[in-house]
Write an enzyme that holds these catalytic residues in place. Structure first.
Site, PDB file in Angstrom:
ATOM      1  N   ASP A   1       0.832  -1.402   0.038  1.00  0.00           N
ATOM      2  CA  ASP A   1      -0.367   0.131  -0.316  1.00  0.00           C
ATOM      3  C   ASP A   1       0.746   1.418   0.383  1.00  0.00           C
ATOM      4  O   ASP A   1       0.865   1.580  -1.117  1.00  0.00           O
ATOM      5  CB  ASP A   1      -1.074  -0.084   1.516  1.00  0.00           C
ATOM      6  CG  ASP A   1      -2.304   0.849   1.257  1.00  0.00           C
ATOM      7  OD1 ASP A   1      -2.383   1.771   0.496  1.00  0.00           O
ATOM      8  OD2 ASP A   1      -2.566   1.207   1.886  1.00  0.00           O
TER       9      ASP A   1
ATOM     10  N   GLY B   1       1.017 -10.199   3.976  1.00  0.00           N
ATOM     11  CA  GLY B   1       2.192  -9.642   4.929  1.00  0.00           C
ATOM     12  C   GLY B   1       2.019  -8.723   6.281  1.00  0.00           C
ATOM     13  O   GLY B   1       1.409  -9.075   7.725  1.00  0.00           O
TER      14      GLY B   1
HETATM   15  N1  AR6 Z   1       4.924  -5.502  -4.860  1.00  0.00           N
HETATM   16  C1  AR6 Z   1       4.722  -6.513  -4.641  1.00  0.00           C
HETATM   17  N2  AR6 Z   1       4.942  -7.177  -2.880  1.00  0.00           N
HETATM   18  C2  AR6 Z   1       4.554  -5.982  -2.113  1.00  0.00           C
HETATM   19  C3  AR6 Z   1       5.629  -5.268  -2.403  1.00  0.00           C
HETATM   20  C4  AR6 Z   1       5.178  -4.092  -3.808  1.00  0.00           C
HETATM   21  N3  AR6 Z   1       6.160  -3.060  -3.961  1.00  0.00           N
HETATM   22  N4  AR6 Z   1       6.009  -4.500  -1.286  1.00  0.00           N
HETATM   23  C5  AR6 Z   1       4.811  -5.799  -0.213  1.00  0.00           C
HETATM   24  N5  AR6 Z   1       4.761  -6.643  -0.759  1.00  0.00           N
HETATM   25  P1  AR6 Z   1       0.895  -6.749   3.058  1.00  0.00           P
HETATM   26  P2  AR6 Z   1      -1.436  -7.080   3.593  1.00  0.00           P
HETATM   27  C6  AR6 Z   1       4.063  -7.671  -0.526  1.00  0.00           C
HETATM   28  O1  AR6 Z   1       1.633  -6.031   4.498  1.00  0.00           O
HETATM   29  O2  AR6 Z   1      -0.675  -7.898   4.813  1.00  0.00           O
HETATM   30  C7  AR6 Z   1      -1.091  -1.663   4.773  1.00  0.00           C
HETATM   31  O3  AR6 Z   1      -0.037  -0.937   5.934  1.00  0.00           O
HETATM   32  C8  AR6 Z   1       4.538  -8.337   0.769  1.00  0.00           C
HETATM   33  O4  AR6 Z   1       5.875  -8.778   0.813  1.00  0.00           O
HETATM   34  O5  AR6 Z   1       1.549  -5.054   2.071  1.00  0.00           O
HETATM   35  O6  AR6 Z   1      -2.375  -7.204   3.007  1.00  0.00           O
HETATM   36  C9  AR6 Z   1      -2.393  -1.300   4.693  1.00  0.00           C
HETATM   37  O7  AR6 Z   1      -2.438  -0.394   4.705  1.00  0.00           O
HETATM   38  C10 AR6 Z   1       3.384  -9.375   1.288  1.00  0.00           C
HETATM   39  O8  AR6 Z   1       3.632 -10.684   0.576  1.00  0.00           O
HETATM   40  O9  AR6 Z   1      -0.607  -5.771   3.175  1.00  0.00           O
HETATM   41  C11 AR6 Z   1      -2.866  -2.561   5.379  1.00  0.00           C
HETATM   42  O10 AR6 Z   1      -2.925  -1.619   7.287  1.00  0.00           O
HETATM   43  C12 AR6 Z   1       2.488  -8.848   0.429  1.00  0.00           C
HETATM   44  O11 AR6 Z   1       3.184  -7.649  -0.499  1.00  0.00           O
HETATM   45  C13 AR6 Z   1      -2.166  -3.880   5.840  1.00  0.00           C
HETATM   46  O12 AR6 Z   1      -0.878  -3.032   5.344  1.00  0.00           O
HETATM   47  C14 AR6 Z   1       1.115  -7.936   0.904  1.00  0.00           C
HETATM   48  O13 AR6 Z   1       1.793  -7.128   2.476  1.00  0.00           O
HETATM   49  C15 AR6 Z   1      -2.544  -5.009   4.757  1.00  0.00           C
HETATM   50  O14 AR6 Z   1      -1.658  -6.071   5.209  1.00  0.00           O
END
Ligand code: AR6
Length: 196
Positions: free
Chosen positions: A40, A125
């Site tokens: 995000d 994540g």
């Molecule tokens: N490209 C692709 N995947 C990514 C990238 C990127 N640039 N950066 C991170 N990931 P998360 P969630 C991966 O935590 O668990 C936020 O604060 C990461 O390694 O981004 O759904 C929102 O505002 C992981 O495998 O999302 C919410 O509050 C995946 O994306 C909360 O986090 C998802 O990790 C959502 O948590």
């Protein structure tokens, strides 16, 4: 980028979703849609402040649903914001909510005639969803949607890191084993058999 290829319309790749010139990238957002960390944060940084300004007009998004915005400075055309479930142990409807994220994002994309769409590992994540289970849901739901509809034509499941990528590859292989039988399993790494 490394890549697993079996269904030409569904690909598992490793990389940074903000770099992809697809029609739509999916954001793993929170219910406020006002930004955060993880993917995000990366999407908002790369898109620029106009994305947050548009998100402010949306009034949030419940878990499992999806909303669409422009993509501003990103190479994609649209951002589809979906809110994955927080993992609470698995008995709070997490699997159904995560499946709904994929289905609702794809349905919204289809309504806007999106041809290519890229998903991050939603909930894997900060939200703590076990990656192997989330990967199975991602592969299953996107595969079902593709089988039922011509659009989107192409779905990318984007893994940010080797560990998530391995889980997704395994889920992909598993799904193909179930669909085509043992004789047809295979990925680009260590492929022993041909395309089904
Ligand atoms: N490209 C692709 N995947 C990514 C990238 C990127 N640039 N950066 C991170 N990931 P998360 P969630 C991966 O935590 O668990 C936020 O604060 C990461 O390694 O981004 O759904 C929102 O505002 C992981 O495998 O999302 C919410 O509050 C995946 O994306 C909360 O986090 C998802 O990790 C959502 O948590």
């Amino acid at each position: 980028m490394a890549e697993t290829s079996e269904n030409p319309r569904l690909q598992v790749i490793q990389g940074d979703i903000t770099r992809l010139a697809v029609d739509a990238i999916v954001n793993a957002a929170n219910p406020t849609l006002l930004g955060g960390g993880g993917v995000d944060g990366a999407i908002h940084r790369a898109a620029g402040p106009e994305l947050l300004a548009e998100c402010r007009t949306l009034g949030g998004c419940p878990t499992g649903e999806a909303r669409m915005t422009g993509a501003y400075r990103l190479p994609a055309k649209y951002v589809i914001h979906t809110v994955g479930p927080v993992w609470h142990g698995g008995d709070q409807g997490e699997a159904e909510l995560l499946a709904a994220c994929y289905r609702n994002s794809l349905a919204l994309a289809r309504r806007h005639e999106v041809r290519s769409i890229a998903f991050p590992a939603i909930s894997c994540g900060v939200y703590g969803y076990p990656v192997d289970e989330a990967a199975r849901i991602a592969v299953r739901e996107t595969g079902r949607f593709l089988a039922a509809h011509d659009l989107p034509a192409q779905v990318l499941l984007v893994c940010f890191g080797a560990e998530v990528y391995r889980s997704y590859q395994e889920a992909y292989r598993e799904t193909y084993r179930e669909t085509y039988g043992e004789a047809h399993q295979g990925t680009t790494e260590g492929r022993e058999t041909g395309r089904p």
